[in-house]
Structure formats: C-alpha cells, structure tokens
Design an enzyme around this catalytic site. Structure first.
Site, PDB file in Angstrom:
ATOM      1  N   HIS A 168       0.833  -1.203   0.000  1.00 11.11           N
ATOM      2  CA  HIS A 168       0.000   0.000   0.000  1.00 11.11           C
ATOM      3  C   HIS A 168       0.870   1.257   0.000  1.00 11.11           C
ATOM      4  O   HIS A 168       0.621   2.196  -0.772  1.00 11.11           O
ATOM      5  CB  HIS A 168      -0.906  -0.024   1.238  1.00 11.11           C
ATOM      6  CG  HIS A 168      -1.737   1.209   1.420  1.00 11.11           C
ATOM      7  ND1 HIS A 168      -3.037   1.308   0.964  1.00 11.11           N
ATOM      8  CD2 HIS A 168      -1.452   2.401   2.016  1.00 11.11           C
ATOM      9  CE1 HIS A 168      -3.510   2.509   1.268  1.00 11.11           C
ATOM     10  NE2 HIS A 168      -2.565   3.190   1.910  1.00 11.11           N
ATOM     11  N   GLU A 169       1.888   1.261   0.842  1.00  6.73           N
ATOM     12  CA  GLU A 169       2.770   2.432   0.921  1.00  6.73           C
ATOM     13  C   GLU A 169       3.627   2.577  -0.332  1.00  6.73           C
ATOM     14  O   GLU A 169       3.857   3.685  -0.812  1.00  6.73           O
ATOM     15  CB  GLU A 169       3.651   2.349   2.167  1.00  6.73           C
ATOM     16  CG  GLU A 169       2.886   2.263   3.477  1.00  6.73           C
ATOM     17  CD  GLU A 169       1.875   3.381   3.650  1.00  6.73           C
ATOM     18  OE1 GLU A 169       2.097   4.485   3.104  1.00  6.73           O
ATOM     19  OE2 GLU A 169       0.856   3.162   4.320  1.00  6.73           O
ATOM     20  N   HIS A 172       1.598   4.222  -2.905  1.00  5.36           N
ATOM     21  CA  HIS A 172       1.565   5.681  -2.734  1.00  5.36           C
ATOM     22  C   HIS A 172       2.772   6.324  -3.426  1.00  5.36           C
ATOM     23  O   HIS A 172       2.649   7.335  -4.122  1.00  5.36           O
ATOM     24  CB  HIS A 172       1.599   6.046  -1.247  1.00  5.36           C
ATOM     25  CG  HIS A 172       0.257   6.073  -0.589  1.00  5.36           C
ATOM     26  ND1 HIS A 172      -0.834   6.711  -1.125  1.00  5.36           N
ATOM     27  CD2 HIS A 172      -0.173   5.537   0.594  1.00  5.36           C
ATOM     28  CE1 HIS A 172      -1.870   6.574  -0.322  1.00  5.36           C
ATOM     29  NE2 HIS A 172      -1.494   5.866   0.729  1.00  5.36           N
ATOM     30  N   GLU A 245      -6.536   7.003  -1.211  1.00  2.34           N
ATOM     31  CA  GLU A 245      -6.358   5.767  -0.450  1.00  2.34           C
ATOM     32  C   GLU A 245      -6.939   4.563  -1.197  1.00  2.34           C
ATOM     33  O   GLU A 245      -6.382   3.465  -1.150  1.00  2.34           O
ATOM     34  CB  GLU A 245      -7.016   5.888   0.927  1.00  2.34           C
ATOM     35  CG  GLU A 245      -6.273   6.789   1.897  1.00  2.34           C
ATOM     36  CD  GLU A 245      -4.852   6.331   2.146  1.00  2.34           C
ATOM     37  OE1 GLU A 245      -4.637   5.130   2.375  1.00  2.34           O
ATOM     38  OE2 GLU A 245      -3.950   7.184   2.095  1.00  2.34           O
TER      39      GLU A 245
END
Length: 321
Positions: A168-169, A172, A245
C-alpha cells in the site's frame, strides 16, 4: 524467474525516468501558472477589481498573486523536501541501513521486491516506535522515498498482512501521491493567502475607514479570514486524500494480492481507538481515526469498511470477467 536487461532496455528505462522527472517539473510550473490565471479570470468575471477600486483599495493584484503563490507553494514544497528528514527526527524513524535480524531483512527484501514490481527506485525502509499499527510513505519523488512501519504493526499483524501494508505504501510512492498532495496543498494555500488578504483590505477600508496604508483592521481580519479559509480548504485536501487511499489499496492488491490487503484492513478494524499519524504524515498512514458527521470531512482516510468493500467489489468484477 530472472529478467535480463539489454543495453537498449536500460537506455529506455533511463529515458523514461528523465521524461518523468521533466514532466513533474513541468506540472509544478503549469500548476503555478494555472492558479494565477484562474484567480485573474475570476476577479475579472465578478468585477472584483472594480469593487476594490470603488472602495479606495489601491492594491496591486498581480503582485499579491505572485506573493500568494510563493507563500502557498513555497511552504508546501519545503515541507515535502524535508519530509524524510522530519520523519527521521520528529517520529524517531530508525532507517535500516544494514539488517540486524531476520525481520529487518524480510522488511527490506519485501520493499525491494515491490519497488521493482512498481518500477520505482528502492525507498529507504524504517521502523518507528508506536503501539498503534500504522505505516507511512513520504519523500520528494518516486525514487527518493521512505517507507516506515510502526513496532505496533509488526507485533499485531501477520507477515502476509504486513506485506500488504508495505505494498500500500509502495503504491503511494509509485502513484506520485506525495508530489500530487504537495501541488494540491500549494493550490489551496495560494487561494487562502490571496483571498484572506483581499478580505483584510476590504474590511480595513470599508469598516475601519483606513485612508492610507493598512491599519489594525487589515491584520486582524486577514488572520481571521486565513484561519476560516484554511479550515474550508482542508476539506478539499482531505477529500483528495481519501480518494487516493482507494487507489493505493488497489495498487497493493496488484503487488501483494487482494486477499492479503483485505485481511490487513480487517486486522486494522480490530484496533481500539485508531489514531492519525502526527502532523503532515497523517495523510500518508495506512489508516486514520474514526469520524462521523462533519468530522468525516476532515478525515485523511475513508472508513475501513468502505475500503474493504471497494476491494471486494473489484475482485468480483475480475472474477466475472
């Protein structure tokens, strides 16, 4: 499976990286110019310059626009430029220079693999002390980033779930969310500074009847207007943060697997009293606090159940196809 790169392939990769960097610089400059043009058009359409002149406000709007843009974008990008340094100092992030145990070795290896899949430079990997399961990514660009996880996350999650959080990071970073958030923050900051000064000048001339220069009314009103406008503008930034997100979750599903990401989000649902990360890092964590009503407008993350539903729905679409 091992991929081999020919000299031609490497030249192509380097060329793409340079083009990407040039596009980001062009985007920054274009955004600044667009903000100035938009404000000028709005003032002309609504005849605000005429209103100012009729009330004796001798104001150089072009100079004010430039000053507002410098303040608005300058603060935003200075903050972004020192974000890695701030994370290391302010949050006590320990960057893993050399893995001292198997867990650190696994963390670095996982991020390295995901970064390669995502086509970005290897981020720094760090750990920070916090009982809250959380993680964040920051950095000025896709090839100079930091991915950090909390001790609470490592203690309360399985390796599959941690892998999904890391993905997930990394997503980003791959999506360029840090620079995009910086641009958006710069835009709203410019509007806030510019409009608050206009309100200050109008009140100072019309209400306080200041004839020359600026009086106390200008300074007091400008400060109040800037606070109010900042609160309103933050709802726009937080809306974009919530939208972003969902995209990072989708990216994590691609890098680590949809079920792993869903499991990680469900694990976060079991956390008692979840909290945002401090300050500027709140928008880059894996999760945030719980909000309802008006408070939800200021939340950096959408509700976990909505994120889970979005991942499950995307999985159903894939299965039907």
């Amino acid at each position: 499976y091992t991929m081999t790169y020919t000299p031609t392939t490497w030249k192509y990769i380097v060329l793409c990286w340079r083009i990407n960097k040039m596009m980001r610089i062009a985007l920054f400059l274009a955004t600044n110019a667009a903000v100035l043009v938009l404000i000028s058009i709005v003032f002309q359409v609504f005849g605000i310059e005429g209103i100012l002149d009729s009330n004796g406000v001798d104001l150089n709007l072009n100079a004010l626009l430039v000053m507002s843009a410098v303040i608005g974008f300058g603060g935003s990008f200075i903050s972004l430029a020192i974000s890695k340094w701030s994370a290391k100092r302010g949050m006590g992030v320990h960057v893993i220079e050399k893995a001292s145990n198997q867990d650190e070795q696994w963390l670095v290896g996982t991020v390295q693999r995901q970064a390669k899949q995502a086509g970005i430079g290897m981020p720094d990997v760090g750990i920070f002390e916090s009982p809250q399961p959380n993680a964040f990514a920051t950095g000025i660009n896709r090839n100079n980033a930091l991915v950090a996880v909390s001790t609470g996350l490592l203690q309360h999650m399985t390796k599959d779930e941690v892998e999904a959080v890391l993905a997930h990071e990394v997503s980003h970073v791959s999506n360029g969310d840090m620079i995009t958030m910086g641009l958006l923050q710069g835009v709203v900051n410019t509007f806030v500074v510019f409009l608050s000064r206009i309100v200050g000048f109008l009140v100072d001339r019309i209400i306080f009847k200041t004839q020359r220069g600026v009086g106390p009314g200008y300074f007091i009103t400008s400060i109040i207007a800037q606070i109010v406008l900042s609160i309103l503008a933050s709802t726009i930034v937080m809306w974009f943060s919530r939208w972003r997100e969902f995209h990072a979750d989708a990216g994590a599903a691609e890098l680590a697997g949809r079920q792993k990401m869903i499991a990680a989000l469900k694990r976060l649902q079991t956390v008692n009293d979840p909290q945002d990360l401090p300050g500027e890092f709140s928008s880059f964590g894996i999760s945030g606090g719980i909000g309802g009503g008006l408070k939800s407008l200021f939340m950096s993350h959408p509700p976990l159940e909505k994120r889970i539903e979005a991942l499950q729905a995307s999985g159903n679409v894939v299965n039907r196809q």
